[in-house]
Write a protein that holds these residues in place. Structure first.
Motif, PDB file in Angstrom:
ATOM      1  N   ASN A 314       0.815  -1.223   0.000  1.00 51.86           N
ATOM      2  CA  ASN A 314       0.000   0.000   0.000  1.00 51.86           C
ATOM      3  C   ASN A 314       0.845   1.269   0.000  1.00 51.86           C
ATOM      4  OD1 ASN A 314       0.867   0.318   2.732  1.00 51.86           O
ATOM      5  ND2 ASN A 314      -0.866  -0.932   3.432  1.00 51.86           N
ATOM      6  N   SER A 318       1.680   1.809  -5.364  1.00 52.16           N
ATOM      7  CA  SER A 318       0.674   0.769  -5.201  1.00 52.16           C
ATOM      8  C   SER A 318      -0.574   1.126  -6.012  1.00 52.16           C
ATOM      9  CB  SER A 318       0.313   0.611  -3.726  1.00 52.16           C
ATOM     10  OG  SER A 318      -0.240   1.814  -3.218  1.00 52.16           O
ATOM     11  N   ASP A 319      -1.558   0.240  -6.018  1.00 54.61           N
ATOM     12  CA  ASP A 319      -2.742   0.452  -6.857  1.00 54.61           C
ATOM     13  C   ASP A 319      -3.433   1.785  -6.584  1.00 54.61           C
ATOM     14  OD1 ASP A 319      -2.214  -2.003  -7.859  1.00 54.61           O
ATOM     15  OD2 ASP A 319      -4.089  -2.957  -7.230  1.00 54.61           O
ATOM     16  N   LYS A 320      -3.453   2.203  -5.335  1.00 58.85           N
ATOM     17  CA  LYS A 320      -4.182   3.425  -4.960  1.00 58.85           C
ATOM     18  C   LYS A 320      -3.255   4.621  -4.754  1.00 58.85           C
ATOM     19  CE  LYS A 320      -7.846   0.763  -2.679  1.00 58.85           C
ATOM     20  NZ  LYS A 320      -8.826   0.981  -3.761  1.00 58.85           N
ATOM     21  N   SER A 321      -1.996   4.489  -5.134  1.00 59.89           N
ATOM     22  CA  SER A 321      -1.044   5.568  -4.920  1.00 59.89           C
ATOM     23  C   SER A 321      -1.359   6.779  -5.806  1.00 59.89           C
ATOM     24  CB  SER A 321       0.373   5.068  -5.234  1.00 59.89           C
ATOM     25  OG  SER A 321       1.296   6.135  -5.213  1.00 59.89           O
ATOM     26  N   ASP A 322      -1.235   7.976  -5.229  1.00 59.85           N
ATOM     27  CA  ASP A 322      -1.462   9.218  -5.979  1.00 59.85           C
ATOM     28  C   ASP A 322      -0.400   9.451  -7.039  1.00 59.85           C
ATOM     29  OD1 ASP A 322      -3.676   9.724  -4.436  1.00 59.85           O
ATOM     30  OD2 ASP A 322      -2.620  11.058  -3.034  1.00 59.85           O
ATOM     31  N   CYS A 335      -1.366   0.472 -14.403  1.00 58.50           N
ATOM     32  CA  CYS A 335      -1.852   0.250 -13.046  1.00 58.50           C
ATOM     33  C   CYS A 335      -3.330  -0.114 -13.072  1.00 58.50           C
ATOM     34  CB  CYS A 335      -1.636   1.497 -12.193  1.00 58.50           C
ATOM     35  SG  CYS A 335      -2.286   1.356 -10.521  1.00 58.50           S
ATOM     36  N   ASP A 337      -6.442  -0.871 -10.392  1.00 56.88           N
ATOM     37  CA  ASP A 337      -6.879  -0.825  -8.994  1.00 56.88           C
ATOM     38  C   ASP A 337      -7.869  -1.960  -8.748  1.00 56.88           C
ATOM     39  OD1 ASP A 337      -7.542  -0.265  -6.450  1.00 56.88           O
ATOM     40  OD2 ASP A 337      -8.462   1.683  -6.820  1.00 56.88           O
ATOM     41  N   ASN A 339      -8.270  -5.695  -6.187  1.00 56.52           N
ATOM     42  CA  ASN A 339      -7.730  -6.491  -5.079  1.00 56.52           C
ATOM     43  C   ASN A 339      -7.512  -7.928  -5.542  1.00 56.52           C
ATOM     44  OD1 ASN A 339      -6.857  -7.208  -2.523  1.00 56.52           O
ATOM     45  ND2 ASN A 339      -8.932  -7.658  -1.791  1.00 56.52           N
TER      46      ASN A 339
END
Length: 521
Positions: A314, A318-322, A335, A337, A339
């Protein structure tokens, strides 16, 4: 195979595939003619089952707790509740779990997203499977894709490379279940069974499902390919400033579709999930590497896959990184997003949070970057017999009794600094059928250069007294597969595999990889 072979190495060719000189004629143990594990002939057994109209039951790996083994985390009460069910019989798996679709062996090709890990601690094996799905030709060698639940006899077969030869492993399709679900690896779509059946075949080779608990991905990758393993200590590579070398190796390995896995260190309890989302003492597969442009600079990224099929990094990238918002639309498309256990991380974070990288490929080109070279290999079976050919290391007077292999090197690439033209792999064969009970001795390789005019045949103790090994420091290891690269100048050498101490009886496999064409005589 002659006991003391000679290897001549003329000029290199242009083919990058490995040529195995041992099995050119398709003899037993070759990819086209694997040996029969436990002497079980798949075609004959299936024909007998169909003719008798009885589903096959494998008495050599029976559907009971003997094959399950003593699984950690499974109480005796739970063991008693385990049911062994078939996928395709009424009232069994597909009916029992209320699956709508009929069972299939492999649906729309195999993918790393097809399965999740169960309660068996074999993340090392599943990480290797994930890597294997990228190499379609090799996957088809291990997993015979012409199998299905049509013409059904309750049996399947898989192929593994085991200590110098390919073996064909037959299983019945009883699978262990507990609380209405498969006990171990399970398909995400429910009715696809190639992964659980492959796992069962490998459990049979290991001795039981419990014997698959804990291991290194390099072991399974070797058994999927017979290829060459190379390990990298990541924090050491990063702290020593060798990131460029590591990145080049990763890039080359990815391009040649090597199997690439990695592992995290153990900080506390096994499988503890850190705040970062990284799991301690856990194996992952490396599924891709790339570079993205970030504010005018290139950022090196590594994509990893958790065999759990969930629980991801995380942190940065990561998938949700800005950070993904600040790259080009083309780079942003890399990328996803979701799970699914797959995520990106920067190379420096990869080296910090992960301990070791495993790369396995059918040829060594990914190591030195010389992708145009042709490699050939020869595999030799040998034995250390106490009192006869188990002489121990070079400090013992009995050292000369060890098996000896004479190697003639005819050329080396002078334009390439320290050209690694020879790779040696030494594997100690297990003395027990059960993987977790295997006893191994420390093993090593010692190489001497032989002066011109030395008589053919074995070299004697007087030679070892007058000459020093090409490596003054001899390392012995309990590793399953000892791999050594060498830059050998033209000339003749003698390779001596040995145990660290005398009187240690064991069988071994020595593989010689030569960068240029080889002839055995």
């Amino acid at each position: 195979i002659p006991p003391y072979p000679l290897v001549n190495m003329p000029e290199s060719g242009n083919c990058t595939s490995i040529i195995n000189l041992r099995y050119q004629d398709g003899t037993e143990g070759s990819p086209s003619n694997p040996a029969k594990f436990n002497n079980q002939d798949y075609a004959q057994l299936k024909d007998n089952s169909l003719r008798r109209r009885r589903l096959f039951v494998d008495n050599t790996f029976p559907p009971n707790n003997q094959s399950l083994g003593d699984l950690e985390g499974l109480s005796r009460w739970q063991e008693a509740q385990v049911e062994w069910l078939r996928p395709a019989v009424k009232y069994l798996i597909c009916f029992y779990f209320l699956l709508v679709s009929d069972p299939v062996f492999c649906s729309k090709g195999a993918s790393r997203f097809d399965f999740d890990q169960g309660i068996v601690g074999n993340c090392w094996f599943l990480a290797a499977i994930s890597s294997l799905t990228f190499k379609k030709s090799l996957f088809g060698q291990v997993v015979a894709l012409d199998q299905s639940f049509s013409d059904y006899a309750g049996m399947f077969h898989f192929r593994f490379w085991r200590f110098g030869k390919w073996v064909d492993v037959v299983i019945d399709d009883h699978l262990p279940t507990l609380n209405n679900q498969l006990l171990s690896v399970r398909s995400k779509i429910g009715n696809e069974f190639w992964a659980p059946l492959l796992e069962k075949a490998y459990a049979k080779v290991c001795g039981s499902y419990a014997d698959m608990s804990a291991g290194l991905p390099s072991e399974a990758c070797k058994d999927f390919s017979g290829g060459l393993n190379k390990n990298y200590e990541l924090q050491e590579a990063h702290s020593a400033g060798h990131d460029v070398e590591l990145w080049n190796a990763l890039s080359r390995a990815t391009k040649c579709q090597s199997m690439i896995c990695c592992g995290t260190p153990q900080k506390g309890l096994v499988n503890t999930v850190e705040e970062t989302g990284i799991v301690d003492a856990h194996a992952y597969s490396v599924t891709e590497v790339t570079e993205v442009h970030y504010y005018g600079s290139k950022v090196k990224l590594v994509r990893l896959m958790n065999p759990w099929g969930k629980t991801e990094w995380n942190g940065k990238w990561s998938d949700k990184s800005d950070l993904w918002i600040r790259v080009s639309p083309e780079d942003r498309e890399k990328c996803f997003d979701r799970n699914d256990g797959e995520f990106w991380m920067a190379l420096e974070d990869f080296c910090y949070y992960f301990q070791i990288l495993f790369i396995c490929c059918e040829n060594p080109n990914f190591i030195d970057g010389d992708v145009t070279s042709q490699w050939k290999s020869m595999v030799y079976d040998g034995s250390w017999v106490a009192g006869k050919s188990a002489g121990g290391n070079v400090s013992y007077s009995s050292f000369e009794t060890n098996p000896q292999y004479r190697l003639q090197v005819s050329n080396i690439n002078k334009e390439e600094e320290k050209d690694q033209n020879i790779f040696l792999s030494l594997m100690q064969k297990p003395q027990q059928k059960n993987r977790k009970r295997v006893r191994s001795y420390p093993i090593g390789l010692t190489i001497f250069k032989i002066p011109p005019g030395t008589p053919q045949g074995r070299v004697r103790s007087s030679f070892f007294k007058r000459n020093s090994p090409i490596k003054l420091r001899q390392l012995y290891t309990n590793d399953r597969d000892l791999v050594e690269p060498h830059s050998l100048e033209p000339g003749e050498y003698v390779i001596i595999p040995s145990t660290m101490k005398p009187y240690m009886s064991a069988d071994f496999v020595l593989t010689v990889y030569s960068k240029t064409e080889a002839k055995i005589r």
